[in-house]
Write a protein that holds these residues in place. Structure first.
Motif, PDB file in Angstrom:
ATOM      1  N   ASP A   1      43.724  41.493  46.029  1.00 14.76           N
ATOM      2  CA  ASP A   1      42.800  40.838  45.108  1.00 14.76           C
ATOM      3  C   ASP A   1      41.395  41.063  45.649  1.00 14.76           C
ATOM      4  O   ASP A   1      41.241  41.674  46.718  1.00 14.76           O
TER       5      ASP A   1
ATOM      6  N   ASP B   1      39.624  49.715  41.912  1.00 10.90           N
ATOM      7  CA  ASP B   1      40.879  49.139  41.397  1.00 10.90           C
ATOM      8  C   ASP B   1      40.607  47.949  40.489  1.00 10.90           C
ATOM      9  O   ASP B   1      41.385  47.658  39.587  1.00 10.90           O
TER      10      ASP B   1
ATOM     11  N   LEU C   1      46.723  42.684  42.280  1.00 12.41           N
ATOM     12  CA  LEU C   1      47.232  44.006  41.951  1.00 12.41           C
ATOM     13  C   LEU C   1      48.313  44.324  42.972  1.00 12.41           C
ATOM     14  O   LEU C   1      48.217  43.919  44.127  1.00 12.41           O
TER      15      LEU C   1
ATOM     16  N   ALA D   1      44.622  47.738  34.138  1.00 11.31           N
ATOM     17  CA  ALA D   1      45.591  46.710  34.531  1.00 11.31           C
ATOM     18  C   ALA D   1      44.869  45.440  34.998  1.00 11.31           C
ATOM     19  O   ALA D   1      45.270  44.326  34.641  1.00 11.31           O
ATOM     20  N   TRP D   2      43.811  45.589  35.779  1.00  9.20           N
ATOM     21  CA  TRP D   2      43.073  44.422  36.271  1.00  9.20           C
ATOM     22  C   TRP D   2      42.345  43.731  35.121  1.00  9.20           C
ATOM     23  O   TRP D   2      42.352  42.505  35.023  1.00  9.20           O
TER      24      TRP D   2
END
Length: 143
Positions: A125, A61, A107, A66-67
Motif C-alpha cells: 500500500d 503501481d 495491491l 486496479a488501484w
C-alpha cells in the motif's frame, strides 16, 4: 487436520505450525512459521518495509487501473481518503502480528501458492510492503 505424535490434532498450514510451536514452548516468529523465505526470495529479511505515506502518484503501481478501481470501491480519490473508512493499513496490521485483519486496501505485488492450498503474498500500500499468509478459503473465495 494434521496429527502430531503425542500432541493432538493441528490445523493445516501456518495456523497448525503456530499451535505446534505454542505446545512445544518454542519461539513464535515469522521464520518459525514458514512465513519468511530464508533463501532470500520474496520474504527474505526485508519482509516488512515501511515508508512515510506520500501521494499515491509517487509509485506507478498506485496509478494502475486496479488501484484506481480499489479506491473507487471506497468512493475515494486517494489512499488518504480511503483510510477514513479502514481500520487497518499494512503498517497497523504489522503491529498486530499473527492476528486476522478483516479488511485492507492493498495491491498484491506477488503471490506464491503453497502445496496445502494456502498462499504467501507480498502486499503493498502507499505506506509500504509486507508479507502475509492467505488461508486456502480466501484463495478459493477469490479464485
Amino acid at each position: 487436520m494434521e496429527r502430531q505424535p503425542g500432541r493432538g490434532t493441528y490445523l493445516p498450514g501456518p495456523a497448525g505450525r503456530l499451535q505446534a510451536l505454542r505446545d512445544a514452548g518454542q519461539p513464535i516468529t515469522p521464520a518459525s512459521l514458514g512465513l519468511v523465505d530464508s533463501s532470500g526470495g520474496w520474504g527474505g529479511t526485508g519482509s516488512l518495509q515501511f515508508r512515510d505515506p506520500g501521494p499515491d502518484e509517487a509509485d506507478p503501481d498506485f496509478t494502475s487501473p486496479a488501484w484506481i478501481a480499489a479506491l473507487a470501491s471506497f468512493d475515494a480519490d486517494s489512499f488518504k481518503d480511503a483510510r477514513l473508512l479502514l481500520p487497518h493499513t499494512l503498517r497497523t496490521a504489522a503491529g498486530q502480528p499473527f492476528r486476522k485483519v478483516p479488511r485492507l486496501l492493498t495491491l498484491v505485488a506477488a503471490l506464491t501458492p503453497s502445496p496445502s492450498g494456502d498462499a504467501f503474498a507480498q502486499l503493498k500500500d502507499p505506506e509500504g510492503q509486507m508479507c502475509a499468509a492467505l488461508h486456502r478459503d480466501v484463495m478459493e473465495a477469490t479464485e
